[in-house]
Design a protein around this motif. Structure first.
Motif, PDB file in Angstrom:
ATOM      1  N   PHE A 119      -6.448  -5.456   9.822  1.00  0.00           N
ATOM      2  CA  PHE A 119      -5.257  -4.895   9.175  1.00  0.00           C
ATOM      3  C   PHE A 119      -4.713  -5.855   8.114  1.00  0.00           C
ATOM      4  CE2 PHE A 119      -3.848  -2.102  13.036  1.00  0.00           C
ATOM      5  CZ  PHE A 119      -4.854  -1.206  12.739  1.00  0.00           C
ATOM      6  N   ALA A 120      -4.552  -7.123   8.512  1.00  0.00           N
ATOM      7  CA  ALA A 120      -3.971  -8.115   7.608  1.00  0.00           C
ATOM      8  C   ALA A 120      -4.880  -8.404   6.416  1.00  0.00           C
ATOM      9  CB  ALA A 120      -3.684  -9.409   8.374  1.00  0.00           C
ATOM     10  N   HIS A 121      -6.196  -8.347   6.645  1.00  0.00           N
ATOM     11  CA  HIS A 121      -7.156  -8.726   5.617  1.00  0.00           C
ATOM     12  C   HIS A 121      -7.070  -7.837   4.383  1.00  0.00           C
ATOM     13  CE1 HIS A 121     -10.663 -10.995   4.369  1.00  0.00           C
ATOM     14  NE2 HIS A 121     -11.265  -9.870   4.036  1.00  0.00           N
ATOM     15  N   ASP A 122      -6.789  -6.537   4.580  1.00  0.00           N
ATOM     16  CA  ASP A 122      -6.755  -5.590   3.462  1.00  0.00           C
ATOM     17  C   ASP A 122      -5.347  -5.108   3.137  1.00  0.00           C
ATOM     18  OD1 ASP A 122      -9.465  -5.651   2.968  1.00  0.00           O
ATOM     19  OD2 ASP A 122      -9.925  -4.003   4.337  1.00  0.00           O
ATOM     20  N   LEU A 123      -4.346  -5.784   3.661  1.00  0.00           N
ATOM     21  CA  LEU A 123      -2.983  -5.277   3.550  1.00  0.00           C
ATOM     22  C   LEU A 123      -2.537  -5.127   2.101  1.00  0.00           C
ATOM     23  CD1 LEU A 123      -0.442  -4.394   5.015  1.00  0.00           C
ATOM     24  CD2 LEU A 123       0.288  -6.784   5.085  1.00  0.00           C
ATOM     25  N   GLU A 124      -2.682  -6.167   1.298  1.00  0.00           N
ATOM     26  CA  GLU A 124      -2.208  -6.100  -0.087  1.00  0.00           C
ATOM     27  C   GLU A 124      -3.013  -5.093  -0.897  1.00  0.00           C
ATOM     28  OE1 GLU A 124       0.569  -7.450  -1.057  1.00  0.00           O
ATOM     29  OE2 GLU A 124       0.745  -8.183   1.012  1.00  0.00           O
TER      30      GLU A 124
END
Length: 280
Positions: A119-124
């Motif tokens: 989730f965090a890896h592709d958040l931006e």
């Protein structure tokens, strides 16, 4: 003058004599005894200074402090456990993503921490994509089931037809913690419900809203005709896939793909041996 020359000669004898005495006692020779202590400390501090050696930044390595000095940090990688790879695939992630996160943070306590990392890896990237205008096409495909991470399960999103299912995908508002957009939708048009090899019931008008990392190369679970072999092992399977599915692209993705999707078999499709030989 003779007196002056005599004194200089005595001084030379004294100095050279001391040196020879030191050299003759090699077994007890000490570097610190030969050089003054202040000079030794100066040379030692110079050797440790940043200006004396190439900097860590110039070498392109990360460093960390320790009691013994400065040690290069080596990035650790892990070997993905096949069981955990399959668990992440079942959760809706492609095999490449599953293996990537397991190599990065390991297999321990799978799969909550791994999903959080994904989730965090592709958040931006996801947040930026959500600002882009969507293309009007639904890329509707009958007898098709697409893979993907389920933002909304079908039984929580009943729609009267495939067109309204597609529109609900376009209208979906991404939510924390992943902010995954809806770019894949899967609809059950059969009044008797739709077959799927997964556990559970899949009923008429179920509309699944899903996310895939690259919808131009959409991952396919099932498409077209089931093989005779598959229907022997799954007696309740119909001849053709029940589902209707589609893709929602941004305007940028549509122009980049020239409106042509590249179907790619998902990891789940390889487990299930879905297609007849003439459709492979």
């Amino acid at each position: 003058r003779d007196e002056s020359e005599r004194k200089e000669e005595e001084e030379r004898e004294r100095v050279y004599g001391d040196f020879e005495m030191i050299s003759s006692k090699r077994s007890s020779f000490s570097f610190l005894n030969f050089f003054p202590k202040a000079l030794f400390l100066f040379l030692f501090s110079l050797a440790l200074s940043e200006s004396f050696f190439t900097s860590d930044a110039q070498l392109g390595i990360s460093v960390m402090s320790s009691n013994s000095g400065v040690t290069p940090v080596i990035e650790k990688t892990y070997e993905p456990d096949e069981k955990n790879v399959n668990g992440l695939i079942q959760a809706g992630f492609p095999k490449e993503k599953a293996e990537k996160v397991l190599r990065a943070i390991g297999n321990e306590n799978c799969c909550g921490p791994q999903i959080k990392w994904l989730f965090a890896h592709d958040l931006e990237r996801n947040k930026a994509r959500n600002e882009l205008k969507k293309h009007e096409s639904c890329f509707t495909s009958e007898h098709t089931d697409y893979d993907g991470y389920a933002n909304v399960w079908g039984n929580q999103n009943k729609q009267p037809d495939a067109g309204r299912c597609c529109q609900s995908c376009k209208d979906y508002v991404p939510k924390a913690p992943n902010y995954y957009p809806c770019n894949v939708w899967v609809y059950c048009p059969k009044e008797q419900g739709c077959f799927a090899p997964a556990a559970g019931e899949f009923k008429y008008q179920d509309c699944w809203l899903k996310y895939q990392h690259d919808p131009i190369h959409v991952h396919v679970n099932m498409k077209g005709e089931y093989s005779a072999e598959y229907r022997i092992s799954h007696p309740t399977a119909p001849e053709m896939v029940d589902w209707t599915a589609g893709v929602v692209l941004t305007e940028e993705e549509f122009h980049r793909s020239e409106g042509d999707l590249n179907h790619t078999w998902s990891a789940r499709s390889h487990w299930r041996k879905l297609l007849a030989d003439n459709n492979r």
